[in-house]
Design an enzyme around this catalytic site. Structure first.
Site, PDB file in Angstrom:
ATOM      1  CD  GLU A 151      -2.599   1.384   0.000  1.00  0.00           C
ATOM      2  OE1 GLU A 151      -3.239   0.461  -0.513  1.00  0.00           O
ATOM      3  OE2 GLU A 151      -2.506   2.510  -0.539  1.00  0.00           O
ATOM      4  CE  LYS A 204       4.977   1.092   1.816  1.00  0.00           C
ATOM      5  NZ  LYS A 204       4.243   2.318   1.570  1.00  0.00           N
ATOM      6  CB  ALA A 252      14.696  22.280   3.866  1.00  0.00           C
ATOM      7  N   GLY A 257       9.387  11.919   9.956  1.00  0.00           N
ATOM      8  CA  GLY A 257       9.043  11.001  11.045  1.00  0.00           C
ATOM      9  C   GLY A 257       7.879  10.144  10.603  1.00  0.00           C
ATOM     10  CB  CYS A 260       5.624   4.718   6.790  1.00  0.00           C
ATOM     11  SG  CYS A 260       4.019   3.941   6.976  1.00  0.00           S
TER      12      CYS A 260
HETATM   13  N1  LIG Z   1       0.121   4.163   8.037  1.00  0.00           N
HETATM   14  C1  LIG Z   1       0.536   4.328   6.795  1.00  0.00           C
HETATM   15  O1  LIG Z   1       0.587   5.431   6.272  1.00  0.00           O
HETATM   16  C2  LIG Z   1       0.932   3.137   5.964  1.00  0.00           C
HETATM   17  C3  LIG Z   1       1.050   3.270   4.574  1.00  0.00           C
HETATM   18  C4  LIG Z   1       1.415   2.160   3.831  1.00  0.00           C
HETATM   19  C5  LIG Z   1       1.683   0.944   4.464  1.00  0.00           C
HETATM   20  N2  LIG Z   1       1.583   0.860   5.816  1.00  0.00           N
HETATM   21  C6  LIG Z   1       1.834  -0.443   6.437  1.00  0.00           C
HETATM   22  O2  LIG Z   1       0.563  -1.041   6.721  1.00  0.00           O
HETATM   23  C7  LIG Z   1       0.654  -1.843   7.905  1.00  0.00           C
HETATM   24  C8  LIG Z   1      -0.389  -1.371   8.909  1.00  0.00           C
HETATM   25  O3  LIG Z   1      -0.083  -0.042   9.276  1.00  0.00           O
HETATM   26  P1  LIG Z   1      -1.144   0.900  10.012  1.00  0.00           P
HETATM   27  O4  LIG Z   1      -0.541   2.263  10.072  1.00  0.00           O
HETATM   28  O5  LIG Z   1      -2.489   0.718   9.401  1.00  0.00           O
HETATM   29  O6  LIG Z   1      -1.142   0.241  11.466  1.00  0.00           O
HETATM   30  P2  LIG Z   1      -2.183   0.522  12.663  1.00  0.00           P
HETATM   31  O7  LIG Z   1      -1.429   0.270  13.898  1.00  0.00           O
HETATM   32  O8  LIG Z   1      -2.859   1.830  12.450  1.00  0.00           O
HETATM   33  O9  LIG Z   1      -3.293  -0.610  12.459  1.00  0.00           O
HETATM   34  C9  LIG Z   1      -3.081  -1.961  12.606  1.00  0.00           C
HETATM   35  C10 LIG Z   1      -4.302  -2.603  13.238  1.00  0.00           C
HETATM   36  O10 LIG Z   1      -4.129  -4.033  13.234  1.00  0.00           O
HETATM   37  C11 LIG Z   1      -4.737  -4.527  14.417  1.00  0.00           C
HETATM   38  N3  LIG Z   1      -4.263  -5.883  14.657  1.00  0.00           N
HETATM   39  C12 LIG Z   1      -3.059  -6.293  15.119  1.00  0.00           C
HETATM   40  N4  LIG Z   1      -3.009  -7.632  15.184  1.00  0.00           N
HETATM   41  C13 LIG Z   1      -4.197  -8.087  14.763  1.00  0.00           C
HETATM   42  C14 LIG Z   1      -4.772  -9.381  14.625  1.00  0.00           C
HETATM   43  N5  LIG Z   1      -4.084 -10.479  14.903  1.00  0.00           N
HETATM   44  N6  LIG Z   1      -6.041  -9.476  14.191  1.00  0.00           N
HETATM   45  C15 LIG Z   1      -6.766  -8.365  13.902  1.00  0.00           C
HETATM   46  N7  LIG Z   1      -6.267  -7.124  14.022  1.00  0.00           N
HETATM   47  C16 LIG Z   1      -5.008  -6.974  14.436  1.00  0.00           C
HETATM   48  C17 LIG Z   1      -4.379  -3.500  15.473  1.00  0.00           C
HETATM   49  O11 LIG Z   1      -5.246  -3.575  16.594  1.00  0.00           O
HETATM   50  C18 LIG Z   1      -4.535  -2.196  14.690  1.00  0.00           C
HETATM   51  O12 LIG Z   1      -5.832  -1.655  14.810  1.00  0.00           O
HETATM   52  C19 LIG Z   1       2.098  -1.703   8.383  1.00  0.00           C
HETATM   53  O13 LIG Z   1       2.852  -2.752   7.841  1.00  0.00           O
HETATM   54  C20 LIG Z   1       2.545  -0.388   7.774  1.00  0.00           C
HETATM   55  O14 LIG Z   1       3.930  -0.330   7.593  1.00  0.00           O
HETATM   56  C21 LIG Z   1       1.198   1.920   6.573  1.00  0.00           C
END
Ligand SMILES: NC(=O)c1ccc[n+]([C@@H]2O[C@H](COP(=O)([O-])OP(=O)(O)OC[C@H]3O[C@@H](n4cnc5c(N)ncnc54)[C@H](O)[C@@H]3O)[C@@H](O)[C@H]2O)c1
Length: 429
Positions: A151, A204, A252, A257, A260
């Site tokens: 994503e 990614k 700049a 932070g 990600c």
């Molecule tokens: N936040 C971003 O901008 C972004 C963008 C691209 C990719 N990502 C990637 O996407 C992934 C998720 O990131 P995020 O920011 O959405 O995380 P987040 O912490 O906001 O959400 C993750 C959710 O998963 C839930 N969870 C954990 N274990 C679980 C399980 N066993 N069953 C059901 N739910 C469970 C947590 O309770 C939480 O609500 C990461 O790998 C991140 O690197 C994030």
């Protein structure tokens, strides 16, 4: 199509909601019962522009629902997306325990063919491990495919990014799941790049590391600009107009932070190391980023001389504008450093104050941005919220003990600030 999303955080909730908006029947799962109860009751666990309306509309239309039960969601769906956290371990490598747990939960509940799609950001070759895990934990032999579908949405514009992506990457180990994946994304007007799983996983980490590199490049240039009395914004405009380079990610600042870039960068360095390559270029990107916050902090200390008992106003706590996310926010780190030196802080963020309270308990949270400056010895702009441009700075100048403005995002015009009476310090100008 019938779709389950395991993990209803920033990525899972946006993905589920936008896929429902595209006409699919979606169930979002989370192990956090409070989060699911809040969503079921019409509340929102995160702030993302436009998301609340889309969640409401799709829930009311019956295309989007929420549950804490992975088994129920796996049974009800043809495609299962994994969107759980992949946080960093102390050595910078990725904690894959959340992914492994979901793979086992999915395996235990497979009764017929399913496509298991990894949307979380994972090290190359994780797909293979997920497939092996599912095979190992299946109760009965069942057909399934694992797909990597990283994503690229950005917090702050996640809905827009998901609905109108530059590209959709689909990594597969056989042609079997490709047509279903094309069906999932058919309503979206974007090219679909089909690769093997490893390449999709690498895309990614490679993309995020490149963007981080671009930020560190302009931040390094900002140091040279300061030393030579040039203006980094003019330099960024000048090089950014070259279409081979582009203007984006050339602002700049006090450093990047968020949840990600820092973690994906350390993960990629570690992945490379495990594959026998020292990615020194990316280690330098990290070093420049850390230095940028150090330099900004030092600028404040050098100007104020003694920090102890100074009252400092902080504008912005989120790691960037349009989000309530404070994970790895440079603003929070800066607050902690100022507090460690004995500063008293008055802080404001348009959306992130609730989430910041747990990380910064001993500061004064100010409800309105125009009241932050009251009695302050300095004002620090730490997040580039565009509404800060509407600040009543003439009033701020009047009510401050000493009108010093540190602009960590180059949001304001230097001449205007000096005309208003501020001692104005920004980055690379
Ligand atoms: N936040 C971003 O901008 C972004 C963008 C691209 C990719 N990502 C990637 O996407 C992934 C998720 O990131 P995020 O920011 O959405 O995380 P987040 O912490 O906001 O959400 C993750 C959710 O998963 C839930 N969870 C954990 N274990 C679980 C399980 N066993 N069953 C059901 N739910 C469970 C947590 O309770 C939480 O609500 C990461 O790998 C991140 O690197 C994030």
């Amino acid at each position: 199509m019938k779709i389950a999303i395991i993990g209803t955080g920033y990525v899972g909730l946006v993905t589920g909601t936008c896929l429902a908006e595209a006409g699919h029947e979606v169930v979002c799962v989370d192990c956090d019962a409070e989060k699911i109860a809040m969503l079921e009751a019409g509340g929102m666990p995160i702030y993302e522009p436009g998301l609340e309306e889309l969640v409401r509309g799709n829930r009311d239309a019956g295309r989007l629902r929420f549950t804490t039960s992975t088994p129920e969601a796996v049974h009800a769906s043809q495609i299962v997306f994994i969107a759980v956290p992949t946080p960093p371990l102390p050595d910078g490598s990725v904690d894959l325990s959340f992914i492994e747990r979901v793979a086992r939960e999915v395996a235990a509940n497979l009764t017929g063919y399913r496509i298991v799609v990894d949307k979380s950001t994972v090290p190359v070759r994780t797909g293979q491990k997920v497939a092996e895990t599912i095979k190992r934990y299946c109760r009965t032999p069942v057909e399934f495919d694992v797909v990597s579908n990283p994503e690229f949405l950005r917090e702050g514009s996640a809905v827009e990014d998901f609905l109108r992506p530059d590209r959709i990457v689909v990594g597969v180990s056989s042609p079997r799941p490709v047509s279903a994946m094309r069906q999932v994304y058919a309503p979206f007007d974007a090219p679909i790049v089909v690769t093997d799983i490893q390449s999709a996983e690498l895309i990614k980490h490679a993309a995020n590391s490149f963007l981080a590199l671009k930020i560190s490049y302009i931040n390094a240039l900002s140091v040279i600009c300061e030393a030579s009395h040039a203006d980094v914004q003019d330099v960024a405009n000048g090089i950014g107009m070259d279409r081979r380079i582009g203007r984006q990610f050339l602002d700049a600042s006090l450093g990047f932070g968020g949840s990600c870039f820092p973690k994906d960068l350390s993960a990629f360095i570690k992945i490379a190391e495990q594959l026998g390559y020292d990615f020194a270029l990316l280690r330098e990107v990290q070093r420049i980023n850390a230095q940028q916050l150090d330099r900004f902090f030092r600028k404040i200390v050098d100007t104020l001389w003694v920090i102890k008992d100074k009252q400092i106003g902080i504008l912005g706590l989120a790691f960037k504008e349009n989000t309530d996310d404070v994970r790895m926010s440079p603003a929070i780190e800066l607050c902690r450093r100022l507090q460690a030196e004995g500063a008293r802080l008055r802080v404001h963020d348009p959306k992130a104050m609730d989430k910041a309270r747990a990380l910064l308990p001993d500061v004064t949270y100010v409800a309105h941005q125009d009241d932050v400056a009251e009695g302050c010895d300095a004002l620090v702009l730490a997040t580039e919220w565009s509404q800060f441009k509407q600040l009543d700075l003439a009033k701020a100048c009047r009510v401050m003990t000493c009108p010093i403005l540190f602009d960590g995002r180059n949001l304001f015009d230097k001449n205007e600030m000096e005309h208003l009476g501020f001692i104005y310090k920004s980055i690379g100008r």
